[in-house]
Scaffold this motif. Structure first.
Motif, PDB file in Angstrom:
ATOM      1  N   ARG A 111       3.800  -0.964   7.580  1.00 21.05           N
ATOM      2  CA  ARG A 111       2.674  -0.262   6.967  1.00 21.05           C
ATOM      3  C   ARG A 111       2.263  -0.972   5.679  1.00 21.05           C
ATOM      4  O   ARG A 111       2.758  -0.660   4.597  1.00 21.05           O
ATOM      5  CB  ARG A 111       3.052   1.193   6.702  1.00 21.05           C
ATOM      6  N   ASP A 254       8.018   7.476   5.830  1.00 27.79           N
ATOM      7  CA  ASP A 254       6.848   8.319   6.063  1.00 27.79           C
ATOM      8  C   ASP A 254       6.234   8.708   4.716  1.00 27.79           C
ATOM      9  O   ASP A 254       5.025   8.622   4.514  1.00 27.79           O
ATOM     10  CB  ASP A 254       7.283   9.573   6.843  1.00 27.79           C
ATOM     11  N   ASP A 258       2.638   6.875   2.444  1.00 30.84           N
ATOM     12  CA  ASP A 258       1.445   7.599   2.010  1.00 30.84           C
ATOM     13  C   ASP A 258       1.147   7.305   0.537  1.00 30.84           C
ATOM     14  O   ASP A 258      -0.003   7.182   0.138  1.00 30.84           O
ATOM     15  CB  ASP A 258       1.598   9.107   2.229  1.00 30.84           C
TER      16      ASP A 258
HETATM   17 MG    MG Z   1       3.070  10.183   7.682  1.00 28.81          MG
END
Ligand code: MG
Ligand code: IPM
Length: 367
Positions: A111, A254, A258
């Motif tokens: 990511r 996770d 963000d």
């Molecule tokens: Mg997420």
């Protein structure tokens, strides 16, 4: 030159998902044609669209196609229409995307997030803090607290309810994701920060020891630091330019992905690749899932104003990791930066360009 076409499975999903996938496929076709890379694209359903037709969020047939594909491009799934559907069983039954990720064993979630010069003012940071920031979060994506067993909910004798899950890692799971992080760091600035809560969690202690051992034994030239997860949130926010690769567990990845997403100025700018491992630069890798990290945005769907950059940048990651062409990934990134500089911006970036205008501008800038 490769003769056999790469097989691409495109799963638009719901609401703006198919809109951004259509945009990204245009860029994919264009760049592949320019570079003489043969591709074949097949489209299918995922998420609510699949539920409406087949009564399941991800069919066995789609799963099989994804297994056979060189790469799968996903838009976004879900929406109010399907929110209230309750299915008993694990998250793999209730969420089509999660089923796809688990069945393909794509444990390596990449990511990336970077601060784009032309839209620094869209971030909540002062320009001097965020300028030049370019981080890659490597999230372990098929273990940890998301899948530890047992999990559940029960009513106790006193009438209280008890709900629980288990944070669990096995040595081999940490070893393989650590190797992914070090390999990705070698393609970049050679720095890895590993995040855990080894001060309170047993699985965090195993995490830290294992990452340290792999670093010491196999990647002595990569700079490795360990940070506690809570402090890492502060450090990443205060000094984002100090970070290169960040590797962490499923849940922490996770969360922090963000936060790092804020560097890019909009959720619409964020791509991702979720891979069944990592290969050396220049080699091809089958079976990855490429998707923008944004959701389905039902409020703007059908208006033609969705930001396609996240999906287009996911195609850039496909060129790098699935086709072994980091040069073409760079070319797409440069085109995106060019379009941002020209101020051709969708509404989430403060402009009024339509999805198709942004996409055409990217294609025009692909020289
Ligand atoms: Mg997420
Ligand atoms: C993500 C999402 C998912 C996750 C949700 C939708 C289950 O937040 O991919 O970051 O927590 O993994």
């Amino acid at each position: 030159m490769r003769n056999e076409p790469y097989q691409i499975l495109a799963l638009g999903g719901d609401h703006i998902g198919p809109e951004v996938v259509a945009a990204a496929l245009e860029v994919l076709r264009h760049v592949a044609r320019q570079a003489n890379i043969p591709i074949e694209i097949e489209e299918d359903l995922l998420g609510g669209a699949s539920w409406d037709k087949h009564g399941t969020f991800c069919t066995d047939a789609v799963l099989e196609k994804a297994r056979q594909a060189d790469a799968t491009l996903v838009g976004a799934v879900g929406g109010p229409k399907w929110d209230s559907i309750r299915i008993d069983g694990p998250i793999t039954e209730t969420d089509g995307l999660t089923r796809l990720r688990i069945e393909l064993d794509v444990y390596n979630a990449l990511r990336p997030s970077r601060a784009w010069d032309p839209i620094l003012h869209r971030t909540p940071f002062r320009p001097e803090v965020v300028k030049g920031t370019d981080v890659m979060v490597i999230r372990e994506n098929s273990g940890g607290i998301y899948y530890g067993e047992p999990r559940g909910r029960e009513t106790l004798a006193d009438g209280q309810e008890r709900a629980f899950e288990i944070s669990e890692y096995h040595t081999h799971e940490v070893e393989r994701i650590a190797r992914c992080a070090f390999e990705v760091a070698k393609r970049r600035r050679n720095k890895v920060a590993s995040l855990d809560k080894s001060n309170v969690m047993e699985s965090g202690k195993l995490w830290r020891e294992t990452v340290a051992r792999i670093g010491r034994d196999e990647y002595p030239d990569v700079e490795l630091t360990h940070l506690l997860m809570d402090y890492a949130l502060l450090a990443v926010t205060m000094n984002p330019q100090d970070f290169d690769v960040i590797v962490t567990s499923n849940l922490f990845g996770d969360l922090i992905s963000d936060l790092t997403g804020a560097f890019a100025g909009s959720l619409g700018m964020l791509p991702s690749a979720t891979l069944p491992g990592i290969v050396p630069i220049g080699e091809t890798m089958r079976g990855g899932v490429y998707e923008p990290t944004h959701g389905t945005a039902p409020d703007i769907s059908g208006k033609g104003i969705a930001n396609p950059f996240g999906a287009i940048l996911s195609v850039a990651m496909m060129f790098e990791y699935a086709f072994g062409r980091a040069d073409l990934a760079q070319k797409i990134e440069n085109a995106v930066e060019h379009v941002l500089r020209d101020g051709i911006l969708p509404p989430d970036l403060g402009g009024n360009a339509m999805t198709k205008d942004v996409t055409q501008a990217v294609i025009a800038a692909l020289i």
